[in-house]
Design a protein around this motif. Structure first.
Motif, PDB file in Angstrom:
ATOM      1  N   GLU A 173      52.908-131.696 -17.580  1.00  0.00           N
ATOM      2  CA  GLU A 173      51.555-132.136 -17.921  1.00  0.00           C
ATOM      3  C   GLU A 173      51.378-132.236 -19.431  1.00  0.00           C
ATOM      4  OE1 GLU A 173      48.506-129.701 -16.285  1.00  0.00           O
ATOM      5  OE2 GLU A 173      48.583-130.670 -14.333  1.00  0.00           O
ATOM      6  N   LEU A 174      52.024-131.318 -20.145  1.00  0.00           N
ATOM      7  CA  LEU A 174      51.896-131.296 -21.598  1.00  0.00           C
ATOM      8  C   LEU A 174      52.518-132.553 -22.195  1.00  0.00           C
ATOM      9  CD1 LEU A 174      50.707-129.088 -23.388  1.00  0.00           C
ATOM     10  CD2 LEU A 174      53.037-128.487 -23.976  1.00  0.00           C
ATOM     11  N   GLU A 176      52.838-135.342 -20.672  1.00  0.00           N
ATOM     12  CA  GLU A 176      51.992-136.479 -20.320  1.00  0.00           C
ATOM     13  C   GLU A 176      50.727-136.509 -21.171  1.00  0.00           C
ATOM     14  OE1 GLU A 176      51.563-135.815 -16.160  1.00  0.00           O
ATOM     15  OE2 GLU A 176      53.497-136.742 -15.703  1.00  0.00           O
ATOM     16  N   ALA A 177      50.179-135.332 -21.446  1.00  0.00           N
ATOM     17  CA  ALA A 177      48.994-135.280 -22.300  1.00  0.00           C
ATOM     18  C   ALA A 177      49.322-135.873 -23.666  1.00  0.00           C
ATOM     19  CB  ALA A 177      48.505-133.851 -22.450  1.00  0.00           C
ATOM     20  N   ALA A 178      50.489-135.552 -24.179  1.00  0.00           N
ATOM     21  CA  ALA A 178      50.887-136.078 -25.484  1.00  0.00           C
ATOM     22  C   ALA A 178      51.061-137.584 -25.415  1.00  0.00           C
ATOM     23  CB  ALA A 178      52.183-135.417 -25.944  1.00  0.00           C
ATOM     24  N   ARG A 179      51.586-138.058 -24.290  1.00  0.00           N
ATOM     25  CA  ARG A 179      51.767-139.504 -24.138  1.00  0.00           C
ATOM     26  C   ARG A 179      50.410-140.204 -24.169  1.00  0.00           C
ATOM     27  NH1 ARG A 179      55.114-141.547 -19.099  1.00  0.00           N
ATOM     28  NH2 ARG A 179      54.677-143.685 -19.703  1.00  0.00           N
ATOM     29  N   ILE A 180      49.449-139.614 -23.459  1.00  0.00           N
ATOM     30  CA  ILE A 180      48.117-140.215 -23.437  1.00  0.00           C
ATOM     31  C   ILE A 180      47.471-140.121 -24.811  1.00  0.00           C
ATOM     32  CG2 ILE A 180      45.788-139.943 -22.479  1.00  0.00           C
ATOM     33  CD1 ILE A 180      47.058-139.254 -19.853  1.00  0.00           C
ATOM     34  N   ASP A 181      47.798-139.070 -25.544  1.00  0.00           N
ATOM     35  CA  ASP A 181      47.251-138.909 -26.891  1.00  0.00           C
ATOM     36  C   ASP A 181      47.951-139.813 -27.899  1.00  0.00           C
ATOM     37  OD1 ASP A 181      45.043-137.331 -26.864  1.00  0.00           O
ATOM     38  OD2 ASP A 181      46.110-135.435 -27.087  1.00  0.00           O
ATOM     39  N   GLY A 182      48.851-140.637 -27.412  1.00  0.00           N
ATOM     40  CA  GLY A 182      49.462-141.623 -28.294  1.00  0.00           C
ATOM     41  C   GLY A 182      50.603-141.098 -29.142  1.00  0.00           C
ATOM     42  N   ALA A 183      51.239-140.004 -28.698  1.00  0.00           N
ATOM     43  CA  ALA A 183      52.370-139.485 -29.448  1.00  0.00           C
ATOM     44  C   ALA A 183      53.640-140.166 -28.960  1.00  0.00           C
ATOM     45  CB  ALA A 183      52.470-137.975 -29.270  1.00  0.00           C
ATOM     46  N   ARG A 187      56.862-138.466 -32.851  1.00  0.00           N
ATOM     47  CA  ARG A 187      55.676-137.621 -33.020  1.00  0.00           C
ATOM     48  C   ARG A 187      55.742-136.446 -32.072  1.00  0.00           C
ATOM     49  NH1 ARG A 187      51.314-141.313 -34.364  1.00  0.00           N
ATOM     50  NH2 ARG A 187      51.320-141.248 -36.633  1.00  0.00           N
ATOM     51  N   PHE A 188      56.073-136.746 -30.810  1.00  0.00           N
ATOM     52  CA  PHE A 188      56.142-135.689 -29.806  1.00  0.00           C
ATOM     53  C   PHE A 188      57.150-134.632 -30.247  1.00  0.00           C
ATOM     54  CE2 PHE A 188      58.153-133.992 -25.917  1.00  0.00           C
ATOM     55  CZ  PHE A 188      57.055-133.307 -25.427  1.00  0.00           C
ATOM     56  N   ILE A 192      54.949-131.499 -31.283  1.00  0.00           N
ATOM     57  CA  ILE A 192      54.818-130.636 -30.112  1.00  0.00           C
ATOM     58  C   ILE A 192      56.068-129.792 -29.889  1.00  0.00           C
ATOM     59  CG2 ILE A 192      54.206-130.567 -27.671  1.00  0.00           C
ATOM     60  CD1 ILE A 192      52.109-132.128 -28.981  1.00  0.00           C
TER      61      ILE A 192
ATOM     62  N   ALA B  74      48.796-144.619 -23.723  1.00  0.00           N
ATOM     63  CA  ALA B  74      47.993-144.521 -24.939  1.00  0.00           C
ATOM     64  C   ALA B  74      47.272-145.827 -25.249  1.00  0.00           C
ATOM     65  CB  ALA B  74      48.883-144.125 -26.111  1.00  0.00           C
ATOM     66  N   PHE B  82      43.781-132.679 -17.125  1.00  0.00           N
ATOM     67  CA  PHE B  82      44.771-132.236 -16.151  1.00  0.00           C
ATOM     68  C   PHE B  82      44.333-130.961 -15.445  1.00  0.00           C
ATOM     69  CE2 PHE B  82      46.980-134.795 -19.210  1.00  0.00           C
ATOM     70  CZ  PHE B  82      47.900-135.501 -18.460  1.00  0.00           C
ATOM     71  N   ALA B  86      46.779-128.535 -19.779  1.00  0.00           N
ATOM     72  CA  ALA B  86      47.793-129.113 -20.664  1.00  0.00           C
ATOM     73  C   ALA B  86      47.350-129.141 -22.114  1.00  0.00           C
ATOM     74  CB  ALA B  86      48.165-130.529 -20.197  1.00  0.00           C
ATOM     75  N   TYR B  88      47.792-128.123 -26.025  1.00  0.00           N
ATOM     76  CA  TYR B  88      48.968-127.809 -26.841  1.00  0.00           C
ATOM     77  C   TYR B  88      48.854-126.356 -27.301  1.00  0.00           C
ATOM     78  CZ  TYR B  88      48.586-132.865 -26.899  1.00  0.00           C
ATOM     79  OH  TYR B  88      48.425-134.164 -26.529  1.00  0.00           O
ATOM     80  N   HIS B  90      50.299-124.438 -29.376  1.00  0.00           N
ATOM     81  CA  HIS B  90      50.467-124.025 -30.769  1.00  0.00           C
ATOM     82  C   HIS B  90      49.391-124.590 -31.676  1.00  0.00           C
ATOM     83  CE1 HIS B  90      52.352-127.870 -30.153  1.00  0.00           C
ATOM     84  NE2 HIS B  90      52.204-128.108 -31.434  1.00  0.00           N
ATOM     85  N   ASN B 103      46.778-139.450 -34.154  1.00  0.00           N
ATOM     86  CA  ASN B 103      47.873-140.363 -33.843  1.00  0.00           C
ATOM     87  C   ASN B 103      47.454-141.819 -33.916  1.00  0.00           C
ATOM     88  OD1 ASN B 103      49.797-138.444 -33.459  1.00  0.00           O
ATOM     89  ND2 ASN B 103      49.398-138.240 -31.267  1.00  0.00           N
ATOM     90  N   ARG B 104      46.160-142.071 -33.782  1.00  0.00           N
ATOM     91  CA  ARG B 104      45.695-143.451 -33.837  1.00  0.00           C
ATOM     92  C   ARG B 104      45.282-143.832 -35.251  1.00  0.00           C
ATOM     93  NH1 ARG B 104      45.112-141.727 -28.952  1.00  0.00           N
ATOM     94  NH2 ARG B 104      45.409-143.134 -27.210  1.00  0.00           N
TER      95      ARG B 104
END
Ligand SMILES: Nc1ncnc2c1ncn2[C@@H]1O[C@H](COP(=O)(O)OP(=O)(O)OP(=O)(O)O)[C@@H](O)[C@H]1O
Ligand SMILES: [Mg+2]
Lengths: 282, 355
Positions: A173-174, A176-183, A187-188, A192, B74, B82, B86, B88, B90, B103-104
């Protein structure tokens, strides 16, 4: 477990102290020996208290020449060792991070095969492949160079495996969350993955630094020029002069100096190191 | 303008499993759509296809008129919350909420303004510097929603966001989500297997069964006029009493000896149903049938009576009656009930469609 039994406390403390004494005694003796003049060792007993030649020996060894047939001062060899150890450590960490990243997060053909091939190199440490590796390094004209010292030791199946396990424990999920956040992939990786595995990296750093610092066989083989001698291998070299002429005080001072950087790294990174071994903060 | 259009969408997993055969759905702007169904029916699959986390193997997905089948998550202008949040681990709460904007390439000042606005809306101002592990479950849930909201996306996607919260908090968050969605007016697709959550949140419900939409409609439509026995059983709690029955000239025959009168009946096998709340206690002479009481659940505001139908057969059919207020009928006694015909639900046993 909290218990209050005086006997148990006493015995455990006594055991610990005995252990410390066992470990510390040789270090103590080396320290004492380095402060006596070279002539003090011919008489057959080992001094147990400081002598008077300490400053002088340490200064010579550190800044002028290590003695016993080695003309380079210890600081140069220390620098060589440091370059090699850090080169190996950073190289290993960088490469295994990247390969673990590829293996865990990307779908490419023969992914599993790649992993197993990397894993199999566990069976091929430098000592086993030393002759062909030497050949390759010699052909590439890398004898007596920092590249030659570090490059052949950089690939690491152990670290790759460790990072793979670490990455696998990151919830999907993490990602995927990063993917949705445009990383994107980079970047990922930097935003992350790296921060999340920083305790693992620290633990590996300590282990690999000591591994790199203590390299003996490989530097012995490929350095013929004094300027590239590393500290650990030179100690052995210092012992190979004629028996009667060994300057023990200089050797002891060099040995102690060789112990310092690993100790400094362990103490400096102790907290992160323990954290990396114990929890992964996920 | 319709916001999200699913045209003949289908999903076949790489192992050949067809999770969604084909699905059509048009979602209007600002609508709150809830996907509901039993476990494994393909709710998450469908949501993840809209999100772009799962490839679409058939059909077209349009968001604001643009086909986005091949677009990265994205680039679809969606945000997802989720089940396990989910977050982050850290990054601070602020970091979590601002990451997508960063990121944008949004400027720092704009990010700070947006994050602060959302944090105020969600009551997170005090927590912005904390790490996720220093938050309670409900607070994490809020941060996850905040992260979705700051980007001001065209579509919100929720995958069972409340299933990790305790019952009380779930009710509270449910209300909050509904209010926020109304306020923001963002089109929302929400997955849950909890039918109460589905009924309370949805503008329209999609009941999924094995990847097929059994019925799409407003909660009240589904409650009053379930299209199939599956929907009838799924919507409402306790679920509808459903019986295999026959239509004969004498009416609905629940068993050899039990008939419910129905004029102009066709013949054929049917599924007959009535909701527990529509059964009424009456005198013996007015009753349609009698129920032998096996168990009573008193909930204070209502009483659920479980029993079997006394229809002369050996193996009685199980039935639930829901009575308002406290009642204390005796076990194994008979309860005389009437089932008003206006509340009947009759489905064709073969086509499973409502008659
Ligand atoms: N990667 C996959 N490969 C093959 N089949 C899958 C995969 N992921 C899910 N499935 C199957 O697709 C079906 C639908 O799965 P999905 O996760 O959408 O269910 P769900 O409705 O979200 O269930 P739940 O309420 O339990 O979350 C299931 O039968 C599942 O076994
Ligand atoms: Mg699911």
């Amino acid at each position: 477990m909290i218990e209050n039994r005086p006997w148990l406390t006493f015995i455990s403390h006594a055991t610990l102290m005995l252990g410390i004494a066992l470990v510390a005694l040789p270090v103590w003796m080396a320290l004492v020996a380095s402060t006596h003049p070279a002539s003090a060792f011919g008489v057959g007993h080992i001094p147990l208290w400081f002598g008077s030649a300490g400053m002088e020996t340490w200064q010579t060894v550190l800044f002028e020449q290590a003695g016993n047939g080695i003309d380079t001062p210890v600081w140069v060899m220390m620098l060589n060792s440091l370059v090699m150890a850090l080169g190996i450590t950073f190289g290993k960490i960088a490469i295994s991070l990247l390969s673990a990243y590829a293996i865990v997060f990307f779908r490419f053909p023969f992914r599993n095969l790649c992993f197993w091939i990397i894993f199999m190199t566990l069976m091929l440490p430098v000592e086993v492949r030393i002759v062909p590796t030497y050949q390759v390094v010699a052909n590439l004209d890398l004898l007596n160079s920092y590249t030659g010292l570090t490059l052949p030791l950089i690939a690491s199946a152990t670290a790759t495996f460790l990072f793979r396990q670490c990455f696998l424990s990151i919830p999907g999920e993490l990602v995927e969350a990063a993917r949705i956040d445009g990383a994107g992939p980079w970047r990922f990786f930097f935003d992350i993955l790296l921060p999340m595995s920083r305790t693992n990296i620290a633990a590996l750093f300590v282990i690999l630094f000591i591994y790199g610092w203590n390299q003996y066989l490989w530097p012995l083989l490929i350095t013929t020029d004094d300027a590239y001698y590393t500290l650990v291998m030179s100690i052995k070299r210092m012992l190979s002069v004629n028996d009667g002429d060994i300057a023990w005080n200089q050797i002891m001072a060099t040995t102690l100096l060789a112990m310092l950087p690993p100790v400094a790294v362990v103490i400096g990174m102790q907290k992160l190191f323990v954290k990396g071994l114990v929890d992964a903060e996920k | 303008m319709s916001d999200v259009v699913l045209k003949n969408i289908g999903k076949t997993y790489l192992n050949g499993f067809c999770a969604i055969p084909s699905m059509d759905l048009t979602i209007e702007e600002g609508e709150f759509i809830v996907l509901v169904g039993p476990s494994g029916c393909g709710k998450s699959t469908l949501l993840r296809m809209v999100a772009g986390l799962e490839s679409i193997t058939q059909g077209d997905l349009l968001i604001k008129g643009n086909k986005v089948n091949e677009k990265e998550p994205a680039d679809r202008d969606i945000a997802m919350v989720f089940q396990n949040y989910a977050l982050y681990p850290h990054m601070s709460v602020y970091g979590n909420m601002s990451y997508g904007l960063k990121n944008r390439g949004t400027s720092k000042a704009v990010i700070a303004e947006k994050v602060n606005a959302v944090a105020t809306m969600l009551g997170l101002e005090e927590l912005l510097e904390r790490k996720p592990r220093e938050l309670s479950g409900g607070q994490r849930q809020r941060v996850a929603m905040g992260r979705a909201m700051v980007r001001d996306p065209k579509v919100f996607l929720f995958d069972e966001p409340l299933s990790n919260l305790d019952a009380k908090l779930r009710v509270q968050m449910r209300m909050e989500i509904r209010q926020l969605q109304r306020k923001l007016g963002t089109t929302t697709l929400y997955v849950t297997h909890d039918q109460v959550e589905a009924m309370t949140l949805a503008d329209r419900l999609v009941v999924l069964n094995k990847g097929v939409a059994e019925q799409i409609g407003t909660p009240m439509d589904l409650y009053n006029k379930p299209a199939t026995p599956f929907v009838a059983a799924f919507i409402g709690s306790p679920s509808m009493n459903l019986f295999d029955a026959n239509l004969t000239e004498k009416g609905v025959s629940l068993s050899e000896s039990l008939y419910l009168p129905l004029p102009h009946a066709h013949r054929g096998s049917i599924v007959w149903g009535i909701r527990p709340e529509h059964l009424a206690i009456v005198d013996e002479q007015d009753a349609d049938f009698a129920l032998e009481i096996l168990a009573v659940e008193s909930l204070g505001a209502e009483t659920l009576v479980h029993g079997v139908l006394k229809d002369g057969s050996v193996q009685g059919k199980a039935m639930v009656v829901r009575l308002a207020g406290p009642h204390n009928p005796e076990l194994n006694s008979l309860l005389w009930l009437s089932a008003p015909a206006t509340h009947w639900h009759i489905f064709d046993a073969i086509t499973q469609q409502r008659l």
